[in-house]
Design a protein around this motif. Structure first.
Motif, PDB file in Angstrom:
ATOM      1  N   ASN A 192       0.845  -1.182   0.000  1.00  0.00           N
ATOM      2  CA  ASN A 192       0.000   0.000   0.000  1.00  0.00           C
ATOM      3  C   ASN A 192       0.889   1.244   0.000  1.00  0.00           C
ATOM      4  N   THR A 193       0.629   2.171  -0.908  1.00  0.00           N
ATOM      5  CA  THR A 193       1.452   3.384  -0.980  1.00  0.00           C
ATOM      6  C   THR A 193       0.851   4.532  -0.175  1.00  0.00           C
ATOM      7  N   ARG A 194      -0.377   4.383   0.298  1.00  0.00           N
ATOM      8  CA  ARG A 194      -1.006   5.429   1.105  1.00  0.00           C
ATOM      9  C   ARG A 194      -0.740   5.179   2.585  1.00  0.00           C
ATOM     10  N   SER A 195      -0.916   6.220   3.374  1.00  0.00           N
ATOM     11  CA  SER A 195      -0.738   6.071   4.819  1.00  0.00           C
ATOM     12  C   SER A 195      -1.829   5.156   5.366  1.00  0.00           C
ATOM     13  N   PRO A 196      -1.485   4.312   6.331  1.00  0.00           N
ATOM     14  CA  PRO A 196      -2.498   3.415   6.893  1.00  0.00           C
ATOM     15  C   PRO A 196      -3.467   4.165   7.792  1.00  0.00           C
ATOM     16  N   ARG A 197      -4.650   3.592   7.939  1.00  0.00           N
ATOM     17  CA  ARG A 197      -5.584   4.102   8.943  1.00  0.00           C
ATOM     18  C   ARG A 197      -5.233   3.406  10.251  1.00  0.00           C
ATOM     19  N   ILE A 198      -5.028   4.195  11.298  1.00  0.00           N
ATOM     20  CA  ILE A 198      -4.634   3.633  12.591  1.00  0.00           C
ATOM     21  C   ILE A 198      -5.792   3.790  13.575  1.00  0.00           C
ATOM     22  N   THR A 199      -6.211   2.660  14.128  1.00  0.00           N
ATOM     23  CA  THR A 199      -7.301   2.620  15.093  1.00  0.00           C
ATOM     24  C   THR A 199      -6.741   2.222  16.444  1.00  0.00           C
ATOM     25  N   GLY A 200      -6.964   3.051  17.449  1.00  0.00           N
ATOM     26  CA  GLY A 200      -6.507   2.745  18.802  1.00  0.00           C
ATOM     27  C   GLY A 200      -7.681   2.322  19.665  1.00  0.00           C
ATOM     28  N   ILE A 201      -7.547   1.172  20.304  1.00  0.00           N
ATOM     29  CA  ILE A 201      -8.610   0.657  21.174  1.00  0.00           C
ATOM     30  C   ILE A 201      -8.044   0.502  22.578  1.00  0.00           C
ATOM     31  N   CYS A 202      -8.644   1.188  23.529  1.00  0.00           N
ATOM     32  CA  CYS A 202      -8.216   1.024  24.919  1.00  0.00           C
ATOM     33  C   CYS A 202      -9.447   0.800  25.785  1.00  0.00           C
ATOM     34  N   GLY A 203      -9.219   0.304  26.979  1.00  0.00           N
ATOM     35  CA  GLY A 203     -10.330  -0.064  27.848  1.00  0.00           C
ATOM     36  C   GLY A 203     -10.389   0.748  29.116  1.00  0.00           C
ATOM     37  N   THR A 254     -11.453  -5.162  25.271  1.00  0.00           N
ATOM     38  CA  THR A 254     -10.549  -4.427  24.391  1.00  0.00           C
ATOM     39  C   THR A 254      -9.869  -5.341  23.373  1.00  0.00           C
ATOM     40  N   THR A 255      -9.226  -6.398  23.845  1.00  0.00           N
ATOM     41  CA  THR A 255      -8.536  -7.322  22.939  1.00  0.00           C
ATOM     42  C   THR A 255      -9.539  -8.054  22.054  1.00  0.00           C
ATOM     43  N   HIS A 256     -10.653  -8.443  22.612  1.00  0.00           N
ATOM     44  CA  HIS A 256     -11.710  -9.116  21.843  1.00  0.00           C
ATOM     45  C   HIS A 256     -12.127  -8.244  20.648  1.00  0.00           C
ATOM     46  N   LYS A 259      -4.946  -5.191   4.014  1.00  0.00           N
ATOM     47  CA  LYS A 259      -3.730  -5.683   4.666  1.00  0.00           C
ATOM     48  C   LYS A 259      -3.737  -5.110   6.081  1.00  0.00           C
ATOM     49  N   THR A 260      -3.855  -5.985   7.075  1.00  0.00           N
ATOM     50  CA  THR A 260      -4.171  -5.565   8.441  1.00  0.00           C
ATOM     51  C   THR A 260      -3.173  -6.100   9.459  1.00  0.00           C
ATOM     52  N   ALA A 261      -2.828  -5.232  10.413  1.00  0.00           N
ATOM     53  CA  ALA A 261      -1.943  -5.623  11.515  1.00  0.00           C
ATOM     54  C   ALA A 261      -2.564  -5.192  12.836  1.00  0.00           C
ATOM     55  N   VAL A 262      -2.273  -5.968  13.887  1.00  0.00           N
ATOM     56  CA  VAL A 262      -2.686  -5.610  15.241  1.00  0.00           C
ATOM     57  C   VAL A 262      -1.437  -5.545  16.109  1.00  0.00           C
ATOM     58  N   VAL A 263      -1.237  -4.396  16.749  1.00  0.00           N
ATOM     59  CA  VAL A 263      -0.086  -4.185  17.623  1.00  0.00           C
ATOM     60  C   VAL A 263      -0.567  -4.209  19.070  1.00  0.00           C
ATOM     61  N   GLU A 264       0.050  -5.048  19.880  1.00  0.00           N
ATOM     62  CA  GLU A 264      -0.278  -5.102  21.305  1.00  0.00           C
ATOM     63  C   GLU A 264       0.594  -4.080  22.033  1.00  0.00           C
ATOM     64  N   TRP A 265      -0.040  -3.131  22.707  1.00  0.00           N
ATOM     65  CA  TRP A 265       0.688  -2.049  23.374  1.00  0.00           C
ATOM     66  C   TRP A 265       0.374  -2.083  24.875  1.00  0.00           C
ATOM     67  N   SER A 266       0.608  -3.216  25.470  1.00  0.00           N
ATOM     68  CA  SER A 266       0.406  -3.342  26.912  1.00  0.00           C
ATOM     69  C   SER A 266       1.292  -4.472  27.409  1.00  0.00           C
ATOM     70  N   ILE A 319      -4.092  -0.545  10.636  1.00  0.00           N
ATOM     71  CA  ILE A 319      -3.315  -0.930  11.816  1.00  0.00           C
ATOM     72  C   ILE A 319      -4.194  -0.685  13.035  1.00  0.00           C
ATOM     73  N   LEU A 320      -4.418  -1.730  13.812  1.00  0.00           N
ATOM     74  CA  LEU A 320      -5.175  -1.601  15.052  1.00  0.00           C
ATOM     75  C   LEU A 320      -4.210  -1.744  16.218  1.00  0.00           C
ATOM     76  N   ILE A 321      -4.345  -0.875  17.199  1.00  0.00           N
ATOM     77  CA  ILE A 321      -3.492  -0.942  18.387  1.00  0.00           C
ATOM     78  C   ILE A 321      -4.361  -1.322  19.581  1.00  0.00           C
ATOM     79  N   ASP A 322      -4.003  -2.439  20.197  1.00  0.00           N
ATOM     80  CA  ASP A 322      -4.665  -2.873  21.425  1.00  0.00           C
ATOM     81  C   ASP A 322      -3.860  -2.299  22.584  1.00  0.00           C
TER      82      ASP A 322
END
Length: 198
Positions: free
Chosen positions: A10-21, A28-30, A46-53, A101-104
């Motif tokens: 992908n040549t465009r910037s990704p959409r970043i979604t932050g999910i916190c509880g 949150t993780t679910h 094309k999707t990634a999930v980053v665990e930030w905890s 990109i989703l951030i948990d």
């Protein structure tokens, strides 16, 4: 480890979604994993999930068979997961051509607030059960202006409590539909996610 299959970069910037509880064990993780499976399987993103905890919830999804350690990254049903990835993994994902990109983030806390506010989509998960309300109410009381691009969602709790909080804080609380399996997205879930990830 990640599979060999690689969609076009992908040549465009990704959409970043932050999910916190608002507290622990509020879905949150679910929601992060379920959302990722919707974006990858139904939207072909094309999707990634980053665990930030530090809770290491992703350790239950994949262990490296060779040494019993958690893999640095792994792929499961077309979604790439980065356990305990934080800033380094996020930077790598941005460079790697992901579309979503989703951030948990796990529970909301001071050290993740700035990064959560940088996300294009910000989701706060909460439980409306009486014994879990305190963290949610504290968060709402502290935040005078959350701005656009954020939403509050809850899977548990009574309609009466939902109504009272919506009235007091003047915010809508979306009900997360029931899901037995975060790796399956049925027609009802597709319709629900379609409104959240246009």
């Amino acid at each position: 480890m990640l599979g060999k299959k690689s969609p076009a970069v992908n040549t465009r910037s990704p959409r970043i979604t932050g999910i916190c509880g608002a507290g622990r064990s509020v879905g949150t993780t679910h929601l992060a994993v379920w959302s990722a499976n919707y974006l990858a399987s139904c939207c072909q993103k094309k999707t990634a999930v980053v665990e930030w905890s530090s809770h290491s919830d992703f350790v239950h999804l994949c262990l490296d068979d060779k040494n019993g350690q958690t893999a640095r990254a792994f792929r499961l049903l077309e979604v790439d997961y980065y356990p305990q990835g934080e800033k380094e993994a996020l930077a790598s994902c941005i460079r790697s051509g992901y579309e979503e990109i989703l951030i948990d983030f796990g529970p909301v806390r001071q050290e993740i607030r700035a990064e959560w506010f940088r996300c294009q989509i910000r989701i706060l998960t909460a439980s409306l059960s009486e014994w879990k309300l305190e963290a949610f109410l504290e968060f709402l009381a502290e935040e005078e202006e959350l701005g656009k691009g954020w939403s509050c969602m809850a899977a548990f709790g009574s309609k009466a409590i939902r109504y009272e909080i919506e009235k007091q804080f003047r915010i809508p609380i979306e009900k997360i539909p029931f899901s037995e399996d975060v790796f399956q997205v049925d027609k009802t879930a597709m319709a629900w996610f379609g409104k959240r990830f246009p």
